[in-house]
Write an enzyme that holds these catalytic residues in place. Structure first.
Site, PDB file in Angstrom:
ATOM      1  N   ARG A  11      -6.306  42.180  12.442  1.00  0.00           N
ATOM      2  CA  ARG A  11      -5.613  40.885  12.451  1.00  0.00           C
ATOM      3  C   ARG A  11      -4.251  41.000  13.125  1.00  0.00           C
ATOM      4  O   ARG A  11      -3.882  40.147  13.933  1.00  0.00           O
ATOM      5  CB  ARG A  11      -5.448  40.375  11.017  1.00  0.00           C
ATOM      6  N   SER A  38      -2.200  34.677   7.388  1.00  0.00           N
ATOM      7  CA  SER A  38      -3.285  35.622   7.112  1.00  0.00           C
ATOM      8  C   SER A  38      -3.992  36.059   8.386  1.00  0.00           C
ATOM      9  O   SER A  38      -4.303  37.221   8.564  1.00  0.00           O
ATOM     10  CB  SER A  38      -4.317  34.983   6.177  1.00  0.00           C
ATOM     11  N   GLU A  59     -10.427  21.884   8.866  1.00  0.00           N
ATOM     12  CA  GLU A  59     -11.123  22.699   9.859  1.00  0.00           C
ATOM     13  C   GLU A  59     -11.997  21.887  10.793  1.00  0.00           C
ATOM     14  O   GLU A  59     -12.179  22.237  11.956  1.00  0.00           O
ATOM     15  CB  GLU A  59     -11.982  23.765   9.153  1.00  0.00           C
ATOM     16  N   PHE A  84     -14.469  29.336   6.581  1.00  0.00           N
ATOM     17  CA  PHE A  84     -14.055  27.972   6.927  1.00  0.00           C
ATOM     18  C   PHE A  84     -14.118  27.698   8.429  1.00  0.00           C
ATOM     19  O   PHE A  84     -13.901  26.566   8.854  1.00  0.00           O
ATOM     20  CB  PHE A  84     -12.649  27.719   6.385  1.00  0.00           C
ATOM     21  N   HIS A 110     -11.379  37.734   8.017  1.00  0.00           N
ATOM     22  CA  HIS A 110     -11.941  37.742   6.663  1.00  0.00           C
ATOM     23  C   HIS A 110     -13.452  37.530   6.670  1.00  0.00           C
ATOM     24  O   HIS A 110     -14.006  36.809   5.842  1.00  0.00           O
ATOM     25  CB  HIS A 110     -11.261  36.690   5.778  1.00  0.00           C
ATOM     26  N   ASP A 118     -11.363  38.293  -3.427  1.00  0.00           N
ATOM     27  CA  ASP A 118     -11.435  36.829  -3.461  1.00  0.00           C
ATOM     28  C   ASP A 118     -12.801  36.328  -3.922  1.00  0.00           C
ATOM     29  O   ASP A 118     -12.943  35.185  -4.349  1.00  0.00           O
ATOM     30  CB  ASP A 118     -11.112  36.236  -2.078  1.00  0.00           C
ATOM     31  N   ARG A 169     -10.939  41.475   7.217  1.00  0.00           N
ATOM     32  CA  ARG A 169      -9.655  41.337   6.531  1.00  0.00           C
ATOM     33  C   ARG A 169      -8.985  42.698   6.377  1.00  0.00           C
ATOM     34  O   ARG A 169      -7.796  42.849   6.603  1.00  0.00           O
ATOM     35  CB  ARG A 169      -9.881  40.731   5.153  1.00  0.00           C
TER      36      ARG A 169
END
Lengths: 320, 600
Positions: A11, A38, A59, A84, A110, A118, A169
């Site tokens: 990331r 993130s 989104e 998403f 992610h 999560d 992630r």
């Protein structure tokens, strides 16, 4: 995971690469849906506030807006979590991006099980399947940050079709060195072997490499193929390796339905059927946990690869 | 014997301040003048009737006056009889605090005062007058028990009754509904009717639903005055819409009462309700040209003159500024409608109603407003149109062919295998189509993307996006609406085809929470312009006005008629998604002034 291996964040690399490319290509526009901190697109946002659009938690709007930007000649990167950025706006991606073939670069983070604590609401293990079925869509899943950087560089000036790039992630071990070259239509042969073929995509490559070493010690030599591009799939390398080893294992942090395993099986079934095991999440929802715990429990650790390889070698006669 | 009308209702002192716009909650807005003028529904209606030349008995109650010699001023008319009018100095005369804004409507806060003390006994004393009346007009700004008594008496002698419902919000809804049984005519506005039927009404289609609900309580004719949109009549023949008379509105106060008075006069003369409504609309229009409820009430001669002049003008829709342009629009939009009918006739499927409803908007866009080059459809600096309601494709295709993006012959390939005209717009197939659409709810977001791109590239082209009213039920529209406002996309102009119908029924039947539409867009920080979506001049002016807005996106709420232009298709849900039969094609083309045509 005793090995002290150097790990880096895909990331962060993604964010930094965007910043670097943003200086060169003035038509790069980056969109995010309130997850910029993130996904690390925030880095681009700080460098080029005018060309960074935080769309808020919407989104579907983000995907269609990206379509409008792409239709106007912009090089558009769209980021959010895999969950998403695939399922929720799927129909927008289908009708506003894929059908008119607008070159929107959807770079999600992610992806897969390794989201970890999560839990299942955030563990996208179906995204590759639902993206793969879309005409015009291309799918890339890098294994580490070196590969990520090369892919983003390539995509900055890519305008032929929409692309879905899935990042993880967690920090990931660095597998490739700076000589790595990304080729859209070519998979990468990592190791040569003749007993069995192991094909992986994304971060599972590192577990495959660990399994490769152990298998070698017990006399099973694996042909290891890393497949960053799931669509369009490199059929040639699959068929060629199948002809050599006669046994194939696929591994991905995704459902065994519809992702890499299915894509490889489709190629084999129509060209050169051999014995095959698909490793992945077995049509169930997982749970909260650390990535390595989840990989162990849900069948993606090096132990599972070793077991699968042993079984396949023992129970299948090589088809020549 | 001379016709007599009896009016029983309220009398008030109107205290009026005119402001630029309505204050919001917690906001103070200064007006530049204060007016103390006579008002009250009953008094206004009585004066209206008297000036229109009819004898009128006015029954009401006033008390001490806050300001002397105002409320009775206009009632001192030879046609007004006040024999049964009561003054009770122990009470105070009703007062209406009015904020008026000109054509943006008004808000009234009422102190009922003496009006609330008009008793059943006091109206019973007038039984003899009611008995010999042609029409009895009663309004609800007096006690409902008293209203009930009036109607009882009128019914006893078979007298025609008109009930004007106002201030419904402060009365018991069920009590009002009880007095509706056996009424000839109920007249109310959209806000009051909405309260009575527990709906928000901002469209004729929803108004129709409410009116039908009131009819179930036993009313013969329900009339809803809906401001700019016109007047709605619902009776056993169904729903009929009457267009308003176009005038320069100074103050909307009293428009409804002038309407009621004029309708009562026509009914007393034995006219049909439909004729009475037209007369009422004219009177209502005239009174809005002056400040106050009674000041602009016309005499019979004035009203007749006004109607004759307006009739010549085609209801005030005479085009003053752009004569030649409007002629071109009329010719082009007719051509587009003819093409739509022929295309769907050839294709055997497609969406008729929603294509016909946008024909005028598309016309003004493609033949005047939009910067395009049919020879260079991908010209970078062109204005773009996204037909977010992609099922209106036939209208777009017809305009593109007419503008010269491709030949007319292509139109007959609509929806055919191998053809260039997909069932819904396809930017990769059809020259001039700026975005692929068809799945509802996505076009506004795409338009935002294009508008942002234009700003980033420092280009001055504009983005137009045409939305359907059913379409804005999609959640993504409101995500996008926030984006447009967040990014202050003043280079974007949305147009809402507000035709009130969707596949499963009217918007009121399917998802009435859609209303109020105008307020929703305002709440999303958009610049909102409301127009008649078939009035070319209004469309042109709205699109030009939108260009001048700084810092905000504009939406034009275009009130349209589904199926517009073909009488038997207008306002019919059945014509949403079907192709016309051979016979319907011929009838439709004949109406559009097109010669015999052979479907291929």
């Amino acid at each position: 995971m005793a090995d002290k291996i150097k790990t880096t964040s895909m990331r962060n690399t993604y964010g930094d690469t965007l910043v670097r490319l943003g200086a060169i290509y003035k038509n790069i526009v980056v969109l995010d849906a309130d997850l910029a901190k993130s996904t690390q697109t925030i880095r681009f946002g700080k460098a080029y506030p005018d060309r960074f659009l935080d769309m808020g938690i919407s989104e579907q709007d983000m995907m269609s807006t990206a379509a409008g930007l792409a239709a106007s000649g912009m090089s558009v990167f769209v980021s959010t979590f895999a969950m998403f950025g695939s399922g929720r706006p799927w129909e927008q991606i289908r009708n506003s991006i894929c059908y008119p073939n607008l070159p929107v670069k959807i770079v999600v983070t992610h992806g897969g099980l390794s989201v970890g604590p999560d839990g299942p609401t955030h563990q996208a293990c179906e995204d590759l399947a639902i993206m793969r079925v879309l005409p015009n869509m291309k799918i890339i899943v890098p294994a580490d940050s070196v590969e990520t950087e090369k892919i983003i560089e390539f995509l900055a000036t890519y305008y032929e079709s929409p692309v879905y790039v899935r990042l993880a992630r967690m920090n990931t071990p660095v597998v490739f060195d700076s000589n790595y070259k990304f080729e859209f239509r070519k998979a990468i042969k990592i190791k040569e072997g003749q007993d069995i073929t192991i094909i992986s995509t994304g971060v599972t490559l590192f577990n495959v490499l660990k399994a490769y070493e152990i298998l070698k010690q017990i006399g099973i030599f694996a042909d290891v193929i890393h497949m960053p591009v799931i669509k369009p799939i490199d059929s040639e390398i699959i068929i060629e390796s199948a002809k050599k080893t006669g046994r194939i294992i696929t591994i991905e942090e995704h459902s065994i339905i519809g992702g890499l395993g299915s894509a490889v099986a489709e190629v084999l079934a129509e060209n050169y059927p051999v014995f095959m095991i698909r490793l992945g999440v077995k049509d169930i929802f997982a749970e909260s946990g650390e990535p390595d715990q989840l990989f162990e429990k849900y069948g993606l650790s090096e132990n599972h690869i070793i077991d699968a390889a042993k079984n396949l070698v023992k129970n299948s006669t090589k088809i020549k | 014997m001379e016709d007599i009308i009896t009016v029983i209702g309220s009398i008030n002192l109107d205290i009026i301040v005119k402001t630029e716009r309505m204050p919001e909650r917690g906001e103070t807005i200064a007006g530049d003048n204060i007016y103390y003028l006579p008002g009250g529904k009953g008094a206004n209606q009585a004066v209206a009737i008297a000036r229109l030349g009819k004898k009128v008995f006015f029954i009401g109650k006033k008390g001490r006056d806050l300001i002397p010699d105002v409320v009775m001023k206009n009632l001192k008319h030879p046609n007004v009889n006040l024999d049964y009018f009561i003054t009770d100095e122990s009470l105070q005369t009703g007062v209406a605090l009015i904020n008026t804004t000109g054509n943006r409507g008004n808000k009234v806060t009422l102190y009922t005062g003496a009006n609330d003390a008009l008793t059943e006994n006091e109206v019973e004393r007038a039984e003899e007058v009611i008995k010999k009346s042609k029409v009895v007009v009663v309004s609800t700004e007096i006690p409902i028990k008293t209203v009930k008594k009036v109607l009882e008496i009128a019914r006893k002698y078979n007298i025609k009754t008109i009930l004007n419902i106002g201030a419904a919000g402060t009365k018991n809804r069920e009590e009002i509904k009880e007095v509706l049984q056996g009424l000839d005519i109920v007249i109310t506005n959209e806000r009051e009717c909405g309260y009575l039927t527990n709906r928000v009404i901002s469209h004729m289609e929803t108004g129709t639903l409410s009116a039908m609900e009131l009819r179930k309580s036993g009313v013969n004719h329900v009339i809803i005055t809906m401001g700019k949109e016109g007047t709605l009549l619902v009776n056993n023949h169904g729903a009929t819409v009457f267009h308003r008379y176009g005038v320069e509105v100074v103050d909307t106060i009293g428009g409804g009462d002038a309407f009621v008075g004029a309708v009562a006069v026509k009914i007393a003369e034995g006219n049909f309700v439909v004729d009475a409504i037209d007369y009422g609309n004219a009177a209502g229009a005239l009174v809005t040209m002056k400040i106050g409820a009674q000041e602009g009430l016309p005499t019979k001669e004035e009203l007749d003159k006004f109607i004759n002049e307006k009739k010549k003008d085609n209801h005030g829709k005479v085009y003053k500024k752009y004569d030649d342009t409007i002629k071109l629009f009329e010719q082009k939009s007719n051509k587009i409608r003819v093409s739509i009918i022929k295309m769907l006739g050839c294709a055997g499927s497609g969406h008729l109603g929603g294509s016909l409803s946008i024909a005028d908007i598309i016309t003004v866009l493609y033949f005047k407003v939009m910067r395009i080059d049919p020879k260079n459809p991908n010209w970078e600096d062109r204005d773009r149109l996204i037909l977010s309601k992609g099922h209106g494709a036939p209208a777009l295709y017809a305009a593109l062919a007419e503008a010269g993006f491709f030949s007319e012959e292509k139109l007959w390939e609509l929806r055919k295998l191998g053809g260039d005209l997909s069932g819904h717009p396809d930017m990769r197939k059809t020259p001039g189509v700026d975005m692929t659409t068809g799945s509802l709810g996505q076009g506004l977001s795409v338009a935002n993307g294009m508008a942002i791109a234009a700003k980033l590239a420092k280009k001055d082209y504009r983005i137009y996006v045409l939305l359907g009213d059913g379409e804005i039920q999609e959640g993504q529209i409101w995500e996008a609406a926030m984006t447009s406002a967040t990014r202050r996309l003043n280079n974007l102009c949305a147009i809402l085809d507000y035709n009130g119908l969707q596949i499963d029924g009217s918007i009121g039947e399917v998802k009435s929470g859609l209303e109020p539409v105008v307020e929703k867009w305002k709440a999303f920080n958009w610049n909102v312009i409301e127009i008649d979506g078939h009035n070319h001049e209004a469309i042109l002016e709205a699109l030009e006005d939108a260009k001048k807005v700084k810092d905000a996106p504009t939406i034009i709420i275009a009130r349209t008629i589904k199926g517009k232009g073909v009488s038997f298709m207008e306002r019919k849900v059945e014509y949403h998604g079907v192709a016309p039969t051979e016979d319907e094609c011929q009838r439709a083309l004949k109406e559009l002034g097109c010669a015999e045509w052979q479907t291929k």
